[in-house]
Write a protein that holds these residues in place. Structure first.
Motif, PDB file in Angstrom:
ATOM      1  N   PRO A 120       0.724  -1.165   0.009  1.00  0.00           N
ATOM      2  CA  PRO A 120       0.032   0.136   0.054  1.00  0.00           C
ATOM      3  C   PRO A 120       0.684   1.365  -0.209  1.00  0.00           C
ATOM      4  O   PRO A 120       0.589   2.177  -0.591  1.00  0.00           O
ATOM      5  CB  PRO A 120      -0.962  -0.196   1.207  1.00  0.00           C
ATOM      6  CG  PRO A 120      -0.596  -1.672   1.863  1.00  0.00           C
ATOM      7  CD  PRO A 120       0.395  -2.153   1.251  1.00  0.00           C
ATOM      8  N   ARG A 121       1.945   1.195   0.917  1.00  0.00           N
ATOM      9  CA  ARG A 121       2.808   2.365   0.671  1.00  0.00           C
ATOM     10  C   ARG A 121       3.515   2.555  -0.770  1.00  0.00           C
ATOM     11  O   ARG A 121       3.612   4.027  -0.951  1.00  0.00           O
ATOM     12  CB  ARG A 121       4.057   2.251   1.929  1.00  0.00           C
ATOM     13  CG  ARG A 121       3.200   2.137   3.119  1.00  0.00           C
ATOM     14  CD  ARG A 121       4.396   1.885   4.306  1.00  0.00           C
ATOM     15  NE  ARG A 121       3.707   1.418   5.468  1.00  0.00           N
ATOM     16  CZ  ARG A 121       3.680   1.944   6.643  1.00  0.00           C
ATOM     17  NH1 ARG A 121       4.702   3.221   6.805  1.00  0.00           N
ATOM     18  NH2 ARG A 121       3.442   1.448   7.641  1.00  0.00           N
ATOM     19  N   ALA A 122       3.852   1.519  -1.153  1.00  0.00           N
ATOM     20  CA  ALA A 122       4.424   1.783  -2.471  1.00  0.00           C
ATOM     21  C   ALA A 122       3.486   2.353  -3.539  1.00  0.00           C
ATOM     22  O   ALA A 122       3.895   2.983  -4.563  1.00  0.00           O
ATOM     23  CB  ALA A 122       5.082   0.539  -2.872  1.00  0.00           C
ATOM     24  N   ALA A 123       2.130   1.757  -3.601  1.00  0.00           N
ATOM     25  CA  ALA A 123       1.284   2.108  -4.375  1.00  0.00           C
ATOM     26  C   ALA A 123       1.029   3.555  -4.162  1.00  0.00           C
ATOM     27  O   ALA A 123       0.733   4.403  -5.134  1.00  0.00           O
ATOM     28  CB  ALA A 123      -0.040   1.325  -4.442  1.00  0.00           C
ATOM     29  N   ALA A 124       0.935   4.038  -2.792  1.00  0.00           N
ATOM     30  CA  ALA A 124       0.672   5.458  -2.634  1.00  0.00           C
ATOM     31  C   ALA A 124       1.677   6.263  -3.115  1.00  0.00           C
ATOM     32  O   ALA A 124       1.626   7.434  -3.640  1.00  0.00           O
ATOM     33  CB  ALA A 124       0.579   5.646  -1.171  1.00  0.00           C
ATOM     34  N   PHE A 125       2.957   5.847  -2.784  1.00  0.00           N
ATOM     35  CA  PHE A 125       4.025   6.584  -3.310  1.00  0.00           C
ATOM     36  C   PHE A 125       4.082   6.612  -4.883  1.00  0.00           C
ATOM     37  O   PHE A 125       4.216   7.879  -5.592  1.00  0.00           O
ATOM     38  CB  PHE A 125       5.336   5.883  -2.989  1.00  0.00           C
ATOM     39  CG  PHE A 125       6.764   6.992  -3.493  1.00  0.00           C
ATOM     40  CD1 PHE A 125       7.330   7.814  -2.841  1.00  0.00           C
ATOM     41  CD2 PHE A 125       7.281   6.300  -4.471  1.00  0.00           C
ATOM     42  CE1 PHE A 125       8.234   8.471  -3.151  1.00  0.00           C
ATOM     43  CE2 PHE A 125       8.718   6.947  -5.144  1.00  0.00           C
ATOM     44  CZ  PHE A 125       8.858   8.165  -4.415  1.00  0.00           C
ATOM     45  N   ALA A 126       3.724   5.847  -5.464  1.00  0.00           N
ATOM     46  CA  ALA A 126       3.677   5.868  -7.090  1.00  0.00           C
ATOM     47  C   ALA A 126       2.576   6.590  -7.619  1.00  0.00           C
ATOM     48  O   ALA A 126       2.740   7.422  -8.638  1.00  0.00           O
ATOM     49  CB  ALA A 126       3.416   4.571  -7.631  1.00  0.00           C
ATOM     50  N   ALA A 127       1.347   6.679  -7.072  1.00  0.00           N
ATOM     51  CA  ALA A 127       0.379   7.576  -7.147  1.00  0.00           C
ATOM     52  C   ALA A 127       0.823   8.804  -6.897  1.00  0.00           C
ATOM     53  O   ALA A 127       0.403   9.676  -7.858  1.00  0.00           O
ATOM     54  CB  ALA A 127      -0.850   7.174  -6.360  1.00  0.00           C
ATOM     55  N   ASP A 128       1.669   9.238  -5.993  1.00  0.00           N
ATOM     56  CA  ASP A 128       1.883  10.575  -5.511  1.00  0.00           C
ATOM     57  C   ASP A 128       3.094  11.094  -6.904  1.00  0.00           C
ATOM     58  O   ASP A 128       2.783  12.082  -7.234  1.00  0.00           O
ATOM     59  CB  ASP A 128       2.643  10.780  -4.335  1.00  0.00           C
ATOM     60  CG  ASP A 128       3.096  12.217  -3.994  1.00  0.00           C
ATOM     61  OD1 ASP A 128       2.229  12.903  -4.001  1.00  0.00           O
ATOM     62  OD2 ASP A 128       4.146  11.932  -3.434  1.00  0.00           O
ATOM     63  N   GLN A 129       3.862  10.137  -7.185  1.00  0.00           N
ATOM     64  CA  GLN A 129       4.789  10.511  -8.139  1.00  0.00           C
ATOM     65  C   GLN A 129       4.102  10.694  -9.491  1.00  0.00           C
ATOM     66  O   GLN A 129       4.457  11.898 -10.350  1.00  0.00           O
ATOM     67  CB  GLN A 129       5.709   9.194  -8.468  1.00  0.00           C
ATOM     68  CG  GLN A 129       6.875   9.025  -7.407  1.00  0.00           C
ATOM     69  CD  GLN A 129       7.521  10.498  -7.373  1.00  0.00           C
ATOM     70  OE1 GLN A 129       7.476  11.338  -6.526  1.00  0.00           O
ATOM     71  NE2 GLN A 129       8.538  10.757  -8.108  1.00  0.00           N
ATOM     72  N   ARG A 130       3.012  10.142  -9.837  1.00  0.00           N
ATOM     73  CA  ARG A 130       2.263  10.362 -11.002  1.00  0.00           C
ATOM     74  C   ARG A 130       1.682  11.708 -11.108  1.00  0.00           C
ATOM     75  O   ARG A 130       1.647  12.362 -11.937  1.00  0.00           O
ATOM     76  CB  ARG A 130       1.343   9.225 -11.400  1.00  0.00           C
ATOM     77  CG  ARG A 130       1.853   7.820 -11.808  1.00  0.00           C
ATOM     78  CD  ARG A 130       0.728   7.023 -12.462  1.00  0.00           C
ATOM     79  NE  ARG A 130      -0.144   6.477 -11.218  1.00  0.00           N
ATOM     80  CZ  ARG A 130       0.093   5.622 -10.690  1.00  0.00           C
ATOM     81  NH1 ARG A 130       1.127   4.939 -10.616  1.00  0.00           N
ATOM     82  NH2 ARG A 130      -0.963   5.242  -9.394  1.00  0.00           N
ATOM     83  N   GLU A 131       1.139  11.903  -9.838  1.00  0.00           N
ATOM     84  CA  GLU A 131       0.359  13.077  -9.780  1.00  0.00           C
ATOM     85  C   GLU A 131       1.453  14.417  -9.841  1.00  0.00           C
ATOM     86  O   GLU A 131       1.339  15.056 -10.696  1.00  0.00           O
ATOM     87  CB  GLU A 131      -0.159  13.366  -8.486  1.00  0.00           C
ATOM     88  CG  GLU A 131      -0.986  14.660  -8.050  1.00  0.00           C
ATOM     89  CD  GLU A 131      -2.238  14.823  -9.049  1.00  0.00           C
ATOM     90  OE1 GLU A 131      -2.626  15.959  -9.267  1.00  0.00           O
ATOM     91  OE2 GLU A 131      -2.882  13.701  -9.618  1.00  0.00           O
TER      92      GLU A 131
END
Length: 174
Positions: free
Chosen positions: A77-88
């Motif tokens: 979940p943390r990696a997915a949140a980090f990836a989503a933040d990076q995309r944003e």
């Protein structure tokens, strides 16, 4: 190369030869090895008593996989949140992360990297991984004390004397 879930299915398949199941467990470490490949394997082998002759206890592989999967569940979940933040951030033209993260958003290698395979934390992987990620999320400075065991007498650019973890990982020792 297959994915972690596909390789995990091979480890759990009791119809397969136990030696092939052991190879599949080692292949899981190519996808997720929080202490680094060798130290994570050493931890799993010691904690779940994986024998050299795997035919003596093939179920030790499933026990080890359970621990590895539980640690991976903490990271995903943390990696997915980090990836989503990076995309944003990229969408808004900012291409670099705000701060370096202690895990690889595509894997999970070296979250608590141990350069010496024989010296690693003895606690279960999910506990150690969760502790490191929580400390990093809270903004803890790994230069002051060890994120895993809390040892305050850290030597710069060296692994912790008590738990063996190298802050910052293999490529960026702090």
């Amino acid at each position: 190369m297959t994915s972690f879930p596909a390789t995990a299915v091979q480890v759990r398949d009791r119809s397969r030869d136990p030696r092939r199941r052991r190879v599949s467990l080692r292949n899981c470490l190519y996808h997720f090895a929080p202490y680094g490949f060798h130290a994570t394997w050493n931890h799993l082998a010691a904690a779940h008593r994986i024998p050299r002759r795997i035919e003596a206890d093939p179920e030790s592989l499933a026990r080890a996989l359970d621990e590895l999967e539980a640690a991976r569940v903490v990271v995903l979940p943390r990696a997915a949140a980090f990836a989503a933040d990076q995309r944003e951030r990229k969408r808004h033209g900012r291409r670099f992360p705000i701060a370096a993260h202690p895990w690889d958003s595509w894997g999970g290698h070296g979250i608590a990297y141990c350069p010496d395979p024989g010296k690693h934390p003895f606690e279960p992987l999910p506990v150690v991984v969760g502790r490191v990620l929580d400390a990093c999320a809270a903004g803890a400075d790994p230069r002051g004390r060890c994120l895993v065991c809390g040892d305050e007498d850290r030597r710069p650019r060296r692994a912790c004397r008590h738990c063996g973890v190298l802050p910052g990982g293999r490529n960026n020792p702090i």
